[in-house]
Design a protein around this motif. Sequence first.
Motif, PDB file in Angstrom:
ATOM      1  N   LEU A  90       0.856  -1.186   0.000  1.00  9.02           N
ATOM      2  CA  LEU A  90       0.000   0.000   0.000  1.00  9.02           C
ATOM      3  C   LEU A  90       0.890   1.232   0.000  1.00  9.02           C
ATOM      4  O   LEU A  90       1.796   1.346   0.835  1.00  9.02           O
ATOM      5  CB  LEU A  90      -0.884   0.038   1.239  1.00  9.02           C
ATOM      6  N   TYR A  91       0.638   2.114  -0.949  1.00  5.13           N
ATOM      7  CA  TYR A  91       1.404   3.353  -1.049  1.00  5.13           C
ATOM      8  C   TYR A  91       0.458   4.523  -0.870  1.00  5.13           C
ATOM      9  O   TYR A  91      -0.595   4.567  -1.494  1.00  5.13           O
ATOM     10  CB  TYR A  91       2.074   3.480  -2.421  1.00  5.13           C
ATOM     11  N   ARG A  92       0.868   5.459  -0.078  1.00  7.08           N
ATOM     12  CA  ARG A  92       0.121   6.705   0.079  1.00  7.08           C
ATOM     13  C   ARG A  92       0.902   7.776  -0.679  1.00  7.08           C
ATOM     14  O   ARG A  92       2.007   8.137  -0.275  1.00  7.08           O
ATOM     15  CB  ARG A  92      -0.008   7.050   1.554  1.00  7.08           C
ATOM     16  N   PRO A  93       0.375   8.284  -1.807  1.00  6.33           N
ATOM     17  CA  PRO A  93       1.153   9.210  -2.626  1.00  6.33           C
ATOM     18  C   PRO A  93       1.654  10.452  -1.901  1.00  6.33           C
ATOM     19  O   PRO A  93       2.742  10.926  -2.176  1.00  6.33           O
ATOM     20  CB  PRO A  93       0.179   9.600  -3.749  1.00  6.33           C
ATOM     21  N   ASP A  94       0.902  10.970  -0.941  1.00  6.49           N
ATOM     22  CA  ASP A  94       1.321  12.208  -0.282  1.00  6.49           C
ATOM     23  C   ASP A  94       1.935  11.994   1.099  1.00  6.49           C
ATOM     24  O   ASP A  94       2.345  12.959   1.738  1.00  6.49           O
ATOM     25  CB  ASP A  94       0.142  13.176  -0.176  1.00  6.49           C
ATOM     26  N   ALA A  95       1.997  10.760   1.573  1.00  6.81           N
ATOM     27  CA  ALA A  95       2.551  10.497   2.911  1.00  6.81           C
ATOM     28  C   ALA A  95       3.303   9.164   2.902  1.00  6.81           C
ATOM     29  O   ALA A  95       2.754   8.128   3.269  1.00  6.81           O
ATOM     30  CB  ALA A  95       1.436  10.471   3.951  1.00  6.81           C
ATOM     31  N   TRP A 121      -4.976   5.889  -2.446  1.00  5.11           N
ATOM     32  CA  TRP A 121      -3.972   4.902  -2.079  1.00  5.11           C
ATOM     33  C   TRP A 121      -3.633   4.104  -3.335  1.00  5.11           C
ATOM     34  O   TRP A 121      -4.505   3.823  -4.152  1.00  5.11           O
ATOM     35  CB  TRP A 121      -4.499   3.937  -1.019  1.00  5.11           C
ATOM     36  N   ASP A 122      -2.375   3.722  -3.483  1.00  2.58           N
ATOM     37  CA  ASP A 122      -1.962   2.830  -4.556  1.00  2.58           C
ATOM     38  C   ASP A 122      -1.813   1.437  -3.960  1.00  2.58           C
ATOM     39  O   ASP A 122      -1.117   1.241  -2.973  1.00  2.58           O
ATOM     40  CB  ASP A 122      -0.642   3.280  -5.181  1.00  2.58           C
ATOM     41  N   LEU A 123      -2.464   0.475  -4.597  1.00  4.66           N
ATOM     42  CA  LEU A 123      -2.462  -0.918  -4.149  1.00  4.66           C
ATOM     43  C   LEU A 123      -1.677  -1.733  -5.167  1.00  4.66           C
ATOM     44  O   LEU A 123      -1.971  -1.683  -6.365  1.00  4.66           O
ATOM     45  CB  LEU A 123      -3.901  -1.422  -4.050  1.00  4.66           C
ATOM     46  N   HIS A 124      -0.660  -2.464  -4.715  1.00  3.80           N
ATOM     47  CA  HIS A 124       0.154  -3.301  -5.590  1.00  3.80           C
ATOM     48  C   HIS A 124       0.121  -4.719  -5.031  1.00  3.80           C
ATOM     49  O   HIS A 124       0.494  -4.936  -3.875  1.00  3.80           O
ATOM     50  CB  HIS A 124       1.596  -2.782  -5.647  1.00  3.80           C
ATOM     51  N   VAL A 125      -0.342  -5.672  -5.832  1.00  4.13           N
ATOM     52  CA  VAL A 125      -0.408  -7.078  -5.425  1.00  4.13           C
ATOM     53  C   VAL A 125       0.505  -7.872  -6.344  1.00  4.13           C
ATOM     54  O   VAL A 125       0.423  -7.746  -7.570  1.00  4.13           O
ATOM     55  CB  VAL A 125      -1.854  -7.624  -5.523  1.00  4.13           C
ATOM     56  N   PHE A 127       2.432 -11.934  -6.787  1.00  2.50           N
ATOM     57  CA  PHE A 127       2.637 -13.302  -6.326  1.00  2.50           C
ATOM     58  C   PHE A 127       3.219 -14.120  -7.471  1.00  2.50           C
ATOM     59  O   PHE A 127       3.296 -13.661  -8.596  1.00  2.50           O
ATOM     60  CB  PHE A 127       1.342 -13.932  -5.798  1.00  2.50           C
ATOM     61  N   ARG A 128       3.626 -15.335  -7.156  1.00  4.25           N
ATOM     62  CA  ARG A 128       4.211 -16.207  -8.171  1.00  4.25           C
ATOM     63  C   ARG A 128       3.194 -17.243  -8.610  1.00  4.25           C
ATOM     64  O   ARG A 128       2.706 -18.018  -7.811  1.00  4.25           O
ATOM     65  CB  ARG A 128       5.454 -16.903  -7.643  1.00  4.25           C
ATOM     66  N   ASP A 129       2.910 -17.232  -9.893  1.00  6.91           N
ATOM     67  CA  ASP A 129       2.077 -18.253 -10.513  1.00  6.91           C
ATOM     68  C   ASP A 129       3.030 -19.370 -10.933  1.00  6.91           C
ATOM     69  O   ASP A 129       4.029 -19.108 -11.609  1.00  6.91           O
ATOM     70  CB  ASP A 129       1.357 -17.659 -11.733  1.00  6.91           C
ATOM     71  N   PRO A 130       2.766 -20.637 -10.545  1.00  2.00           N
ATOM     72  CA  PRO A 130       3.719 -21.703 -10.859  1.00  2.00           C
ATOM     73  C   PRO A 130       3.911 -21.919 -12.363  1.00  2.00           C
ATOM     74  O   PRO A 130       4.939 -22.434 -12.783  1.00  2.00           O
ATOM     75  CB  PRO A 130       3.128 -22.943 -10.192  1.00  2.00           C
ATOM     76  N   GLN A 131       2.946 -21.519 -13.180  1.00  2.00           N
ATOM     77  CA  GLN A 131       3.067 -21.751 -14.616  1.00  2.00           C
ATOM     78  C   GLN A 131       3.775 -20.619 -15.352  1.00  2.00           C
ATOM     79  O   GLN A 131       4.487 -20.851 -16.321  1.00  2.00           O
ATOM     80  CB  GLN A 131       1.683 -21.956 -15.228  1.00  2.00           C
ATOM     81  N   VAL A 132       3.576 -19.376 -14.920  1.00  2.00           N
ATOM     82  CA  VAL A 132       4.128 -18.252 -15.677  1.00  2.00           C
ATOM     83  C   VAL A 132       5.122 -17.408 -14.889  1.00  2.00           C
ATOM     84  O   VAL A 132       5.745 -16.525 -15.452  1.00  2.00           O
ATOM     85  CB  VAL A 132       3.001 -17.336 -16.208  1.00  2.00           C
ATOM     86  N   GLY A 133       5.271 -17.611 -13.613  1.00  2.00           N
ATOM     87  CA  GLY A 133       6.208 -16.818 -12.827  1.00  2.00           C
ATOM     88  C   GLY A 133       5.519 -15.677 -12.109  1.00  2.00           C
ATOM     89  O   GLY A 133       4.387 -15.809 -11.637  1.00  2.00           O
ATOM     90  N   LEU A 134       6.192 -14.537 -12.060  1.00  2.00           N
ATOM     91  CA  LEU A 134       5.705 -13.394 -11.302  1.00  2.00           C
ATOM     92  C   LEU A 134       4.464 -12.784 -11.944  1.00  2.00           C
ATOM     93  O   LEU A 134       4.424 -12.529 -13.140  1.00  2.00           O
ATOM     94  CB  LEU A 134       6.798 -12.335 -11.205  1.00  2.00           C
ATOM     95  N   VAL A 135       3.441 -12.581 -11.132  1.00  2.00           N
ATOM     96  CA  VAL A 135       2.200 -11.951 -11.580  1.00  2.00           C
ATOM     97  C   VAL A 135       1.963 -10.761 -10.659  1.00  2.00           C
ATOM     98  O   VAL A 135       2.051 -10.883  -9.444  1.00  2.00           O
ATOM     99  CB  VAL A 135       1.014 -12.942 -11.476  1.00  2.00           C
ATOM    100  N   SER A 136       1.671  -9.604 -11.233  1.00  2.00           N
ATOM    101  CA  SER A 136       1.418  -8.433 -10.393  1.00  2.00           C
ATOM    102  C   SER A 136       0.389  -7.532 -11.051  1.00  2.00           C
ATOM    103  O   SER A 136       0.170  -7.590 -12.260  1.00  2.00           O
ATOM    104  CB  SER A 136       2.705  -7.648 -10.152  1.00  2.00           C
ATOM    105  N   VAL A 137      -0.236  -6.709 -10.222  1.00  2.00           N
ATOM    106  CA  VAL A 137      -1.230  -5.753 -10.699  1.00  2.00           C
ATOM    107  C   VAL A 137      -1.240  -4.551  -9.752  1.00  2.00           C
ATOM    108  O   VAL A 137      -0.969  -4.699  -8.571  1.00  2.00           O
ATOM    109  CB  VAL A 137      -2.628  -6.398 -10.824  1.00  2.00           C
ATOM    110  N   ASP A 138      -1.518  -3.384 -10.322  1.00  2.00           N
ATOM    111  CA  ASP A 138      -1.617  -2.151  -9.544  1.00  2.00           C
ATOM    112  C   ASP A 138      -3.008  -1.570  -9.684  1.00  2.00           C
ATOM    113  O   ASP A 138      -3.621  -1.654 -10.747  1.00  2.00           O
ATOM    114  CB  ASP A 138      -0.613  -1.099 -10.055  1.00  2.00           C
ATOM    115  N   ARG A 139      -3.485  -0.963  -8.617  1.00  2.00           N
ATOM    116  CA  ARG A 139      -4.772  -0.263  -8.636  1.00  2.00           C
ATOM    117  C   ARG A 139      -4.662   1.002  -7.816  1.00  2.00           C
ATOM    118  O   ARG A 139      -3.975   1.037  -6.807  1.00  2.00           O
ATOM    119  CB  ARG A 139      -5.884  -1.113  -8.022  1.00  2.00           C
ATOM    120  N   ARG A 140      -5.387   2.012  -8.225  1.00  2.00           N
ATOM    121  CA  ARG A 140      -5.526   3.237  -7.428  1.00  2.00           C
ATOM    122  C   ARG A 140      -6.887   3.167  -6.779  1.00  2.00           C
ATOM    123  O   ARG A 140      -7.908   2.995  -7.456  1.00  2.00           O
ATOM    124  CB  ARG A 140      -5.416   4.460  -8.336  1.00  2.00           C
ATOM    125  N   ILE A 141      -6.932   3.222  -5.457  1.00  2.00           N
ATOM    126  CA  ILE A 141      -8.202   3.161  -4.741  1.00  2.00           C
ATOM    127  C   ILE A 141      -8.385   4.461  -3.965  1.00  2.00           C
ATOM    128  O   ILE A 141      -7.411   5.105  -3.571  1.00  2.00           O
ATOM    129  CB  ILE A 141      -8.270   1.933  -3.803  1.00  2.00           C
TER     130      ILE A 141
END
Length: 144
Positions: A90-95, A121-125, A127-141
């Motif tokens: 979790l990232y807070r852009p101003d703090a 807030w910026d949300l970054h998730v 994890f490792r998928d056993p078939q393809v490797g690193l999987v990630s996604v970002d969202r602004r909430i």
Amino acid sequence: MTVRWWMPLVFGVSVVAIANACLIATWFRVLPTQVEAHPYRASAMEDDHRRETDGFVARGWLLTHQVDATGVTVRVAGPTTEVDGAVVRLYRPDAPGLDRTVHWTDRRQPLRLELPRRGAWDLHVEFRDPQVGLVSVDRRIDRP
């Protein structure tokens, strides 16, 4: 009231002088500063990160979140359940002092995260998928 020939001239010069005074005061208050020493090197991974994020949905993964007055509930669904866990940032852009990292041990269960402040807030998730490797996604909430 009688309008004299010099009144519009004085008014016009006054408006221009006030605008210039505001610009000069702003110039002294907001000096240009260097944000990043090497901006190209700092942004070199952005294309790879964008490909990872775009491939998240293409690989069959779905991230949903539900925001309420105190926090957010995050759920991830995907084609496999063999994922050990995930890392949520979790990232807070101003703090930056409110930034934190949470380890999500059981991805099949929803994760509840408290958000101490209202706003963006910026949300970054990731994890490792056993078939393809690193999987990630970002969202602004936005917490109301």
